[in-house]
Design an enzyme around this catalytic site. Sequence first.
Site, PDB file in Angstrom:
ATOM      1  N   HIS A  30       0.797  -1.225   0.000  1.00 38.96           N
ATOM      2  CA  HIS A  30       0.000   0.000   0.000  1.00 38.96           C
ATOM      3  C   HIS A  30       0.834   1.282   0.000  1.00 38.96           C
ATOM      4  O   HIS A  30       0.285   2.376   0.071  1.00 38.96           O
ATOM      5  CB  HIS A  30      -0.927   0.023   1.227  1.00 38.96           C
ATOM      6  CG  HIS A  30      -1.721  -1.229   1.397  1.00 38.96           C
ATOM      7  ND1 HIS A  30      -1.544  -2.094   2.470  1.00 38.96           N
ATOM      8  CD2 HIS A  30      -2.668  -1.801   0.612  1.00 38.96           C
ATOM      9  CE1 HIS A  30      -2.371  -3.110   2.350  1.00 38.96           C
ATOM     10  NE2 HIS A  30      -3.053  -2.971   1.227  1.00 38.96           N
ATOM     11  N   CYS A  38      -5.538  15.792  20.644  1.00 45.57           N
ATOM     12  CA  CYS A  38      -5.495  15.901  22.110  1.00 45.57           C
ATOM     13  C   CYS A  38      -4.287  16.670  22.625  1.00 45.57           C
ATOM     14  O   CYS A  38      -4.151  16.865  23.837  1.00 45.57           O
ATOM     15  CB  CYS A  38      -5.517  14.508  22.740  1.00 45.57           C
ATOM     16  SG  CYS A  38      -4.066  13.500  22.355  1.00 45.57           S
ATOM     17  N   CYS A  94       1.277  10.941   9.608  1.00 49.66           N
ATOM     18  CA  CYS A  94       0.647  10.284   8.468  1.00 49.66           C
ATOM     19  C   CYS A  94       1.465  10.582   7.215  1.00 49.66           C
ATOM     20  O   CYS A  94       1.770  11.748   6.924  1.00 49.66           O
ATOM     21  CB  CYS A  94      -0.794  10.777   8.306  1.00 49.66           C
ATOM     22  SG  CYS A  94      -1.626  10.142   6.826  1.00 49.66           S
ATOM     23  N   CYS A 119      -0.852  12.814   4.474  1.00 46.47           N
ATOM     24  CA  CYS A 119      -1.185  14.236   4.629  1.00 46.47           C
ATOM     25  C   CYS A 119      -0.299  14.972   5.617  1.00 46.47           C
ATOM     26  O   CYS A 119      -0.511  16.158   5.861  1.00 46.47           O
ATOM     27  CB  CYS A 119      -2.651  14.372   5.070  1.00 46.47           C
ATOM     28  SG  CYS A 119      -2.984  13.616   6.679  1.00 46.47           S
ATOM     29  N   HIS A 144      -7.571   8.428  12.819  1.00 48.44           N
ATOM     30  CA  HIS A 144      -7.365   9.201  11.594  1.00 48.44           C
ATOM     31  C   HIS A 144      -7.447   8.289  10.373  1.00 48.44           C
ATOM     32  O   HIS A 144      -8.086   8.629   9.366  1.00 48.44           O
ATOM     33  CB  HIS A 144      -5.999   9.890  11.658  1.00 48.44           C
ATOM     34  CG  HIS A 144      -5.604  10.583  10.385  1.00 48.44           C
ATOM     35  ND1 HIS A 144      -6.226  11.712   9.916  1.00 48.44           N
ATOM     36  CD2 HIS A 144      -4.638  10.268   9.466  1.00 48.44           C
ATOM     37  CE1 HIS A 144      -5.678  12.085   8.773  1.00 48.44           C
ATOM     38  NE2 HIS A 144      -4.709  11.223   8.477  1.00 48.44           N
ATOM     39  N   HIS A 181      -4.990   6.947   3.821  1.00 44.73           N
ATOM     40  CA  HIS A 181      -4.172   7.352   4.967  1.00 44.73           C
ATOM     41  C   HIS A 181      -3.843   6.122   5.818  1.00 44.73           C
ATOM     42  O   HIS A 181      -4.175   6.062   6.997  1.00 44.73           O
ATOM     43  CB  HIS A 181      -4.930   8.400   5.788  1.00 44.73           C
ATOM     44  CG  HIS A 181      -5.281   9.625   5.010  1.00 44.73           C
ATOM     45  ND1 HIS A 181      -4.669  10.853   5.219  1.00 44.73           N
ATOM     46  CD2 HIS A 181      -6.175   9.825   4.001  1.00 44.73           C
ATOM     47  CE1 HIS A 181      -5.179  11.750   4.381  1.00 44.73           C
ATOM     48  NE2 HIS A 181      -6.094  11.149   3.637  1.00 44.73           N
ATOM     49  N   CYS A 240      -2.326  -3.453   6.714  1.00 41.70           N
ATOM     50  CA  CYS A 240      -1.577  -4.705   6.917  1.00 41.70           C
ATOM     51  C   CYS A 240      -1.487  -5.068   8.390  1.00 41.70           C
ATOM     52  O   CYS A 240      -1.226  -6.228   8.730  1.00 41.70           O
ATOM     53  CB  CYS A 240      -0.163  -4.585   6.356  1.00 41.70           C
ATOM     54  SG  CYS A 240      -0.082  -4.278   4.581  1.00 41.70           S
ATOM     55  N   CYS A 295       6.408  -1.246  30.448  1.00 41.89           N
ATOM     56  CA  CYS A 295       7.049  -0.808  31.694  1.00 41.89           C
ATOM     57  C   CYS A 295       7.730  -1.980  32.399  1.00 41.89           C
ATOM     58  O   CYS A 295       8.730  -1.792  33.100  1.00 41.89           O
ATOM     59  CB  CYS A 295       6.040  -0.127  32.605  1.00 41.89           C
ATOM     60  SG  CYS A 295       4.584  -1.131  32.997  1.00 41.89           S
ATOM     61  N   HIS A 316       1.402  -1.059  36.919  1.00 46.70           N
ATOM     62  CA  HIS A 316       2.541  -0.367  36.326  1.00 46.70           C
ATOM     63  C   HIS A 316       3.802  -0.730  37.101  1.00 46.70           C
ATOM     64  O   HIS A 316       3.766  -0.920  38.315  1.00 46.70           O
ATOM     65  CB  HIS A 316       2.294   1.143  36.391  1.00 46.70           C
ATOM     66  CG  HIS A 316       3.371   1.964  35.749  1.00 46.70           C
ATOM     67  ND1 HIS A 316       3.702   1.844  34.415  1.00 46.70           N
ATOM     68  CD2 HIS A 316       4.203   2.908  36.265  1.00 46.70           C
ATOM     69  CE1 HIS A 316       4.690   2.701  34.130  1.00 46.70           C
ATOM     70  NE2 HIS A 316       5.009   3.345  35.237  1.00 46.70           N
TER      71      HIS A 316
END
Length: 520
Positions: free
Chosen positions: A5, A32, A41, A44, A60, A82, A98, A168, A471
């Site tokens: 692709h 965010c 990307c 774009c 996206h 994209h 993929c 972690c 964690h």
Amino acid sequence: MECPHLGSSVCIAPDSAKFPQGSPSSWCCSVCRSNKSPWVCLTCSSVHCGRYVNGHAKKHYEDAQIPMTNHKKTEKQEKVQHTVCMDCSSYSTYCYRCDDFVVNDTKLGLVQKVREHLQNLENSAFTSDRHRKRKLLENSSLNSKLLKVNGSTTALCATGLRNLGNTCFMNAILQSLSNIQQFCCYFKELPAVELRNGKTAGRRTYHTRSQGDNNVSLVEEFRKTLCALWQGSQTAFSPESLFYVVWKIMPNFRGYQQQDAHEFMRYLLDHLHLELQGGFNGVSRSVILQENSSLTASSKCCINGASTVVTAIFGGILQNEVNCLICGTESRKFDPFLDLSLDIPSQFRNKRTKNQENGPMCTLRDCLRSFTDLEELDETELYMCHKCKKKQKSTKKFWIQKLPKVLCLHLKRFHWTAYLRNKVDTYVEFPLRGLDMKCYLLEPENSGPESCLYDLAAVVVHHGSGVGSGHYTAYAAHEGRWFHFNDSTVTLTDEETVVKAKAYILFYVERQAKSGSDKL
């Protein structure tokens, strides 16, 4: 993997002016504004966060596919997809269609050109930032990166490890091992190994899940990671190459789910040991071990064949004594070990904090005593007595026949109930200095006064309630100072904070010279 692709997805110019300003590894998600795990990307040039932050890079891609599924595809929509993006920190390429990392390129080599452009932007940003910091250091003695130690000013040069998606557990173990000086120095002094020849000679290798096992070396990637730490040239290092090698040779750790740090440490040490035994590219690295005068023959403990630095540093020997309660026959067996797994005694399992006054406090000595005390085996563990010629009730006791140079103690905090694996959150008091192991030795009279004393080098801590969640962080001592390693964040801390931690794995280093009289 070879991605089909790239031709329809890689559309931006390698030196596109649409890229944000500043260092690519610090670019912010356009949705965010998070600067953790930025991905660009290649269609774009928009920047979004990875799937283990808020997943806007994947969203996206998904949003771009909606017009193609709901309406008749136009020629332009067919070409523009994209689907391919690049990690702004590691420069590895990923295709969402993929669902794998990509190793090939377009006919014009656009992926490599974008990668080189991002690297140039990163280097430029780093150079300008270094000049700016140098001016600040020249103009001010109160820079936050400087600390006063014994009247002299020293730089805080610790390097964090980026979290690649619930890694972690790996970061905490790597930071701990990097502060076991004799172990770490051995790997850092190994010569570099070229894994590729021909067209890729001298070029950075991007390991993926679809590559074969014959072109990866755990020792080499482990060496590179250790060399990247404590150089002070970057605040955080991304161990993605090491992680992909782990995926290749340790199938249990594939994917991005949370893993057990102790289990990873054992797999890591075992595979390092096996690879060092066999050598790499026809050169046995056990020769280097034999030439190292600090690791004498008497200090080596062979596990599964010839000795390596793993067994020379972490290797000890247990004597397992089993006595038949019917005829009194005694059976002795010697077992090599790289670490000791200690139960937290049941009478302490309700005590959760150091300051809780409900009964006596559990200490590391209680856990060691529980491990070495005489134990009667239950009905499910009947001993096959060779004299009685049948399974009989028996007792078992462990002695330490040989102590290692680095004593690794694992506190068994996770236990299976009927359907769940619960965590024992009990605080266990442990010493920073002078852990005395003499009373657990088989022949203590043959040991010198200092040879059984150990000082703490590192601690791995699990935060949370379950082994599959929570964690991991680590505390480690470096040149007399204690640091807290929380993935990419490294902070200076003090001994009072360290001793309050609910330890999961403790690394104690054999004391070489007298340094205090306090003992456990």
